[in-house]
Scaffold this motif. Structure first.
Motif, mmCIF file in Angstrom:
data_model
loop_
_atom_site.group_PDB
_atom_site.id
_atom_site.type_symbol
_atom_site.label_atom_id
_atom_site.label_comp_id
_atom_site.label_asym_id
_atom_site.label_seq_id
_atom_site.Cartn_x
_atom_site.Cartn_y
_atom_site.Cartn_z
ATOM 1 N N HIS A 7 0.877 -1.176 0.000
ATOM 2 C CA HIS A 7 0.000 0.000 0.000
ATOM 3 C C HIS A 7 0.909 1.219 0.000
ATOM 4 O O HIS A 7 1.600 1.487 0.977
ATOM 5 N N ASP B 178 1.482 5.139 -0.182
ATOM 6 C CA ASP B 178 0.836 6.432 0.031
ATOM 7 C C ASP B 178 1.571 7.559 -0.671
ATOM 8 O O ASP B 178 1.108 8.675 -0.685
ATOM 9 N N HIS C 148 -2.535 4.597 -2.875
ATOM 10 C CA HIS C 148 -3.535 5.346 -2.125
ATOM 11 C C HIS C 148 -3.239 6.814 -2.375
ATOM 12 O O HIS C 148 -2.324 7.378 -1.782
ATOM 13 N N ASP D 74 -7.795 1.441 6.707
ATOM 14 C CA ASP D 74 -6.456 2.036 6.662
ATOM 15 C C ASP D 74 -6.319 3.089 7.751
ATOM 16 O O ASP D 74 -7.052 4.085 7.757
HETATM 17 FE FE LIG Z 1 -3.007 4.851 3.111
#
Ligand SMILES: [Fe+2]
Ligand SMILES: O=C(CO)[C@@H](O)[C@H](O)COP(=O)(O)O
Length: 216
Positions: free
Chosen positions: A35, A37, A50, A163
Protein backbone atom coordinates in the motif's frame (compact mmCIF):
# COMPACT_ATOMS: atom_id res chain seq x y z
CA UNK A 1 -17.36 -13.14 -2.49
CA UNK A 2 -14.58 -10.66 -1.92
CA UNK A 3 -11.13 -11.82 -2.88
CA UNK A 4 -10.06 -13.25 0.50
CA UNK A 5 -8.15 -11.62 3.30
CA UNK A 6 -5.14 -9.65 2.20
CA UNK A 7 -2.57 -7.74 4.18
CA UNK A 8 -0.93 -4.66 2.67
CA UNK A 9 1.84 -2.98 4.64
CA UNK A 10 1.72 0.79 4.27
CA UNK A 11 5.09 2.09 3.12
CA UNK A 12 4.30 5.72 4.12
CA UNK A 13 6.18 5.31 7.36
CA UNK A 14 9.28 3.78 5.89
CA UNK A 15 12.58 5.38 5.01
CA UNK A 16 11.88 6.72 1.52
CA UNK A 17 15.56 6.51 0.61
CA UNK A 18 15.36 2.74 0.89
CA UNK A 19 11.87 2.30 -0.49
CA UNK A 20 12.79 -0.56 -2.83
CA UNK A 21 14.50 -2.52 -0.07
CA UNK A 22 11.57 -1.93 2.27
CA UNK A 23 9.11 -3.20 -0.34
CA UNK A 24 11.18 -6.34 -0.79
CA UNK A 25 11.46 -6.82 2.98
CA UNK A 26 7.66 -6.69 3.26
CA UNK A 27 7.09 -9.07 0.35
CA UNK A 28 9.63 -11.47 1.86
CA UNK A 29 7.69 -11.25 5.11
CA UNK A 30 4.50 -12.42 3.43
CA UNK A 31 2.72 -9.19 2.38
CA UNK A 32 -0.07 -9.76 -0.17
CA UNK A 33 0.27 -6.31 -1.64
CA UNK A 34 2.05 -3.02 -0.95
CA UNK A 35 0.00 0.00 0.00
CA UNK A 36 1.86 3.04 -1.26
CA UNK A 37 0.84 6.43 0.03
CA UNK A 38 3.47 8.28 -1.95
CA UNK A 39 3.95 8.23 -5.74
CA UNK A 40 6.92 6.12 -6.81
CA UNK A 41 8.04 3.89 -9.66
CA UNK A 42 7.79 0.17 -9.33
CA UNK A 43 9.32 -3.12 -10.29
CA UNK A 44 6.99 -6.08 -10.71
CA UNK A 45 5.21 -6.33 -7.39
CA UNK A 46 1.62 -5.67 -6.49
CA UNK A 47 1.40 -1.92 -6.00
CA UNK A 48 -1.85 -0.43 -4.79
CA UNK A 49 -1.67 3.35 -4.76
CA UNK A 50 -3.53 5.35 -2.13
CA UNK A 51 -3.74 8.78 -3.70
CA UNK A 52 -4.33 11.35 -0.98
CA UNK A 53 -4.14 14.21 -3.46
CA UNK A 54 -6.46 17.05 -4.34
CA UNK A 55 -6.61 16.47 -8.11
CA UNK A 56 -6.49 12.69 -8.51
CA UNK A 57 -7.29 12.96 -12.25
CA UNK A 58 -3.79 14.19 -13.08
CA UNK A 59 -1.92 11.17 -11.67
CA UNK A 60 -3.77 8.33 -13.40
CA UNK A 61 -1.49 8.02 -16.40
CA UNK A 62 1.80 8.51 -14.52
CA UNK A 63 0.81 5.83 -12.00
CA UNK A 64 -0.21 3.44 -14.78
CA UNK A 65 3.11 4.04 -16.54
CA UNK A 66 4.95 3.50 -13.23
CA UNK A 67 3.31 0.07 -12.98
CA UNK A 68 0.62 0.56 -10.33
CA UNK A 69 -1.97 -2.23 -10.19
CA UNK A 70 -4.68 -0.33 -8.39
CA UNK A 71 -5.48 3.36 -8.10
CA UNK A 72 -7.42 4.46 -5.04
CA UNK A 73 -8.70 8.01 -4.98
CA UNK A 74 -10.71 9.96 -2.42
CA UNK A 75 -14.35 10.58 -3.22
CA UNK A 76 -14.05 14.00 -1.59
CA UNK A 77 -11.29 15.00 -4.02
CA UNK A 78 -13.19 14.84 -7.31
CA UNK A 79 -16.35 16.28 -8.81
CA UNK A 80 -16.71 13.51 -11.36
CA UNK A 81 -16.04 10.08 -9.85
CA UNK A 82 -17.63 8.30 -12.85
CA UNK A 83 -15.21 9.81 -15.36
CA UNK A 84 -12.25 9.10 -13.09
CA UNK A 85 -13.28 5.46 -12.60
CA UNK A 86 -13.53 5.07 -16.38
CA UNK A 87 -10.12 6.66 -16.92
CA UNK A 88 -8.46 4.42 -14.32
CA UNK A 89 -9.91 1.32 -16.00
CA UNK A 90 -8.89 2.50 -19.46
CA UNK A 91 -5.37 2.84 -18.09
CA UNK A 92 -5.42 -0.80 -17.05
CA UNK A 93 -5.66 -0.43 -13.27
CA UNK A 94 -8.15 -1.63 -10.72
CA UNK A 95 -10.23 1.03 -8.99
CA UNK A 96 -10.32 1.86 -5.29
CA UNK A 97 -12.62 4.50 -3.80
CA UNK A 98 -11.77 5.96 -0.40
CA UNK A 99 -13.88 7.92 2.07
CA UNK A 100 -12.52 10.07 4.87
CA UNK A 101 -13.85 9.74 8.44
CA UNK A 102 -16.31 12.60 7.89
CA UNK A 103 -17.92 11.07 4.79
CA UNK A 104 -20.78 8.58 5.13
CA UNK A 105 -21.17 5.42 3.10
CA UNK A 106 -24.29 6.67 1.37
CA UNK A 107 -22.00 8.79 -0.84
CA UNK A 108 -19.92 5.77 -1.74
CA UNK A 109 -22.78 3.30 -2.27
CA UNK A 110 -23.87 4.60 -5.72
CA UNK A 111 -20.37 3.77 -7.05
CA UNK A 112 -19.96 0.42 -5.31
CA UNK A 113 -20.87 -1.66 -8.36
CA UNK A 114 -18.28 0.11 -10.50
CA UNK A 115 -15.25 -0.22 -8.23
CA UNK A 116 -13.03 -3.07 -7.07
CA UNK A 117 -12.42 -1.84 -3.55
CA UNK A 118 -13.93 0.55 -1.02
CA UNK A 119 -11.48 2.08 1.43
CA UNK A 120 -12.93 3.14 4.76
CA UNK A 121 -10.33 5.44 6.34
CA UNK A 122 -9.88 4.79 10.05
CA UNK A 123 -7.76 7.92 10.61
CA UNK A 124 -7.75 11.35 8.99
CA UNK A 125 -5.59 10.88 5.89
CA UNK A 126 -2.10 12.29 6.11
CA UNK A 127 0.39 10.29 8.08
CA UNK A 128 1.06 7.01 9.81
CA UNK A 129 1.04 6.26 13.52
CA UNK A 130 -2.36 7.80 14.33
CA UNK A 131 -4.99 6.30 16.63
CA UNK A 132 -7.50 3.88 15.11
CA UNK A 133 -11.03 5.32 14.95
CA UNK A 134 -13.27 2.50 16.06
CA UNK A 135 -16.35 4.59 15.37
CA UNK A 136 -15.70 4.08 11.64
CA UNK A 137 -16.65 0.40 11.91
CA UNK A 138 -20.38 1.00 11.40
CA UNK A 139 -19.47 2.16 7.90
CA UNK A 140 -18.14 -1.28 7.12
CA UNK A 141 -21.39 -2.64 8.52
CA UNK A 142 -23.40 0.32 7.18
CA UNK A 143 -26.95 1.15 8.14
CA UNK A 144 -29.28 1.42 5.15
CA UNK A 145 -32.80 2.76 5.50
CA UNK A 146 -34.51 1.32 8.53
CA UNK A 147 -32.63 -1.98 8.78
CA UNK A 148 -29.01 -2.74 9.52
CA UNK A 149 -27.16 -4.31 6.61
CA UNK A 150 -23.47 -4.84 6.36
CA UNK A 151 -21.73 -3.17 3.45
CA UNK A 152 -20.32 -6.66 3.05
CA UNK A 153 -23.85 -8.06 2.61
CA UNK A 154 -24.92 -5.30 0.27
CA UNK A 155 -21.91 -5.76 -1.97
CA UNK A 156 -20.59 -9.28 -1.32
CA UNK A 157 -17.96 -9.24 -4.05
CA UNK A 158 -16.54 -5.87 -3.06
CA UNK A 159 -13.18 -5.72 -1.38
CA UNK A 160 -13.40 -3.54 1.72
CA UNK A 161 -10.17 -2.04 3.01
CA UNK A 162 -9.43 -0.29 6.28
CA UNK A 163 -6.46 2.04 6.66
CA UNK A 164 -5.08 3.82 9.70
CA UNK A 165 -4.06 2.63 13.13
CA UNK A 166 -4.65 -1.03 12.28
CA UNK A 167 -2.48 -3.60 14.04
CA UNK A 168 -2.70 -6.54 16.44
CA UNK A 169 -4.70 -4.46 18.96
CA UNK A 170 -7.36 -3.28 16.51
CA UNK A 171 -7.58 -5.97 13.83
CA UNK A 172 -10.40 -7.83 15.60
CA UNK A 173 -12.76 -4.85 15.24
CA UNK A 174 -11.99 -4.53 11.52
CA UNK A 175 -12.29 -8.25 10.85
CA UNK A 176 -15.56 -8.58 12.76
CA UNK A 177 -17.02 -5.62 10.87
CA UNK A 178 -16.27 -7.36 7.56
CA UNK A 179 -13.14 -5.70 6.19
CA UNK A 180 -11.01 -8.07 4.13
CA UNK A 181 -8.16 -5.84 2.99
CA UNK A 182 -6.03 -4.67 5.85
CA UNK A 183 -3.54 -1.83 5.57
CA UNK A 184 -1.10 -1.62 8.42
CA UNK A 185 1.84 0.76 8.60
CA UNK A 186 3.61 1.28 11.90
CA UNK A 187 2.49 -2.01 13.45
CA UNK A 188 4.23 -3.97 10.69
CA UNK A 189 7.06 -1.65 9.72
CA UNK A 190 8.22 -1.03 13.28
CA UNK A 191 8.03 -4.67 14.31
CA UNK A 192 11.19 -6.71 14.64
CA UNK A 193 9.21 -9.61 13.23
CA UNK A 194 6.96 -8.27 10.46
CA UNK A 195 6.16 -11.77 9.25
CA UNK A 196 4.48 -12.72 12.51
CA UNK A 197 2.45 -9.48 12.56
CA UNK A 198 1.32 -10.06 8.96
CA UNK A 199 0.38 -13.66 9.79
CA UNK A 200 -1.55 -12.60 12.87
CA UNK A 201 -3.50 -9.95 10.94
CA UNK A 202 -4.29 -12.42 8.16
CA UNK A 203 -5.36 -15.16 10.56
CA UNK A 204 -7.74 -12.92 12.51
CA UNK A 205 -9.22 -11.61 9.27
CA UNK A 206 -9.61 -15.08 7.72
CA UNK A 207 -11.20 -16.54 10.83
CA UNK A 208 -13.78 -13.76 10.93
CA UNK A 209 -14.55 -14.25 7.22
CA UNK A 210 -14.95 -17.99 7.76
CA UNK A 211 -17.26 -17.43 10.69
CA UNK A 212 -19.39 -15.07 8.60
CA UNK A 213 -19.74 -17.60 5.82
CA UNK A 214 -20.79 -20.30 8.33
CA UNK A 215 -23.33 -17.93 9.92
CA UNK A 216 -24.91 -17.17 6.56
FE1 LIG B 1 -3.01 4.85 3.11
O1 LIG C 1 -3.04 6.53 4.47
C1 LIG C 1 -2.53 6.44 5.56
C2 LIG C 1 -2.47 7.61 6.48
O2 LIG C 1 -3.10 8.67 5.94
C3 LIG C 1 -2.03 5.14 5.98
O3 LIG C 1 -1.78 4.25 4.92
C4 LIG C 1 -0.97 5.09 7.04
O4 LIG C 1 0.30 5.16 6.51
C5 LIG C 1 -1.08 3.82 7.81
O5 LIG C 1 -0.14 3.81 8.82
P1 LIG C 1 -0.54 3.34 10.29
O6 LIG C 1 -1.70 4.20 10.75
O7 LIG C 1 -0.94 1.89 10.17
O8 LIG C 1 0.70 3.56 11.09
Amino acid sequence: MASGCKIGPSILNSDLASLGAECLRMLDSGADYLHLDAPCSSGRSVFYMHMMVSRPEQWVKPMAVAGANQYTFHLEATENPGALIKDIRENGMKVGLAIKPGTTVEYLAPWANQIDMALVMTVEPGFGGQKFMEDMMPKVKEVFGSGVHWLRTQFPSLDIEVDGGVGPDTIHKCAEAGANMIVSGSAIMRSEDPRSVINLLRNVCSEAAQKRSLDR
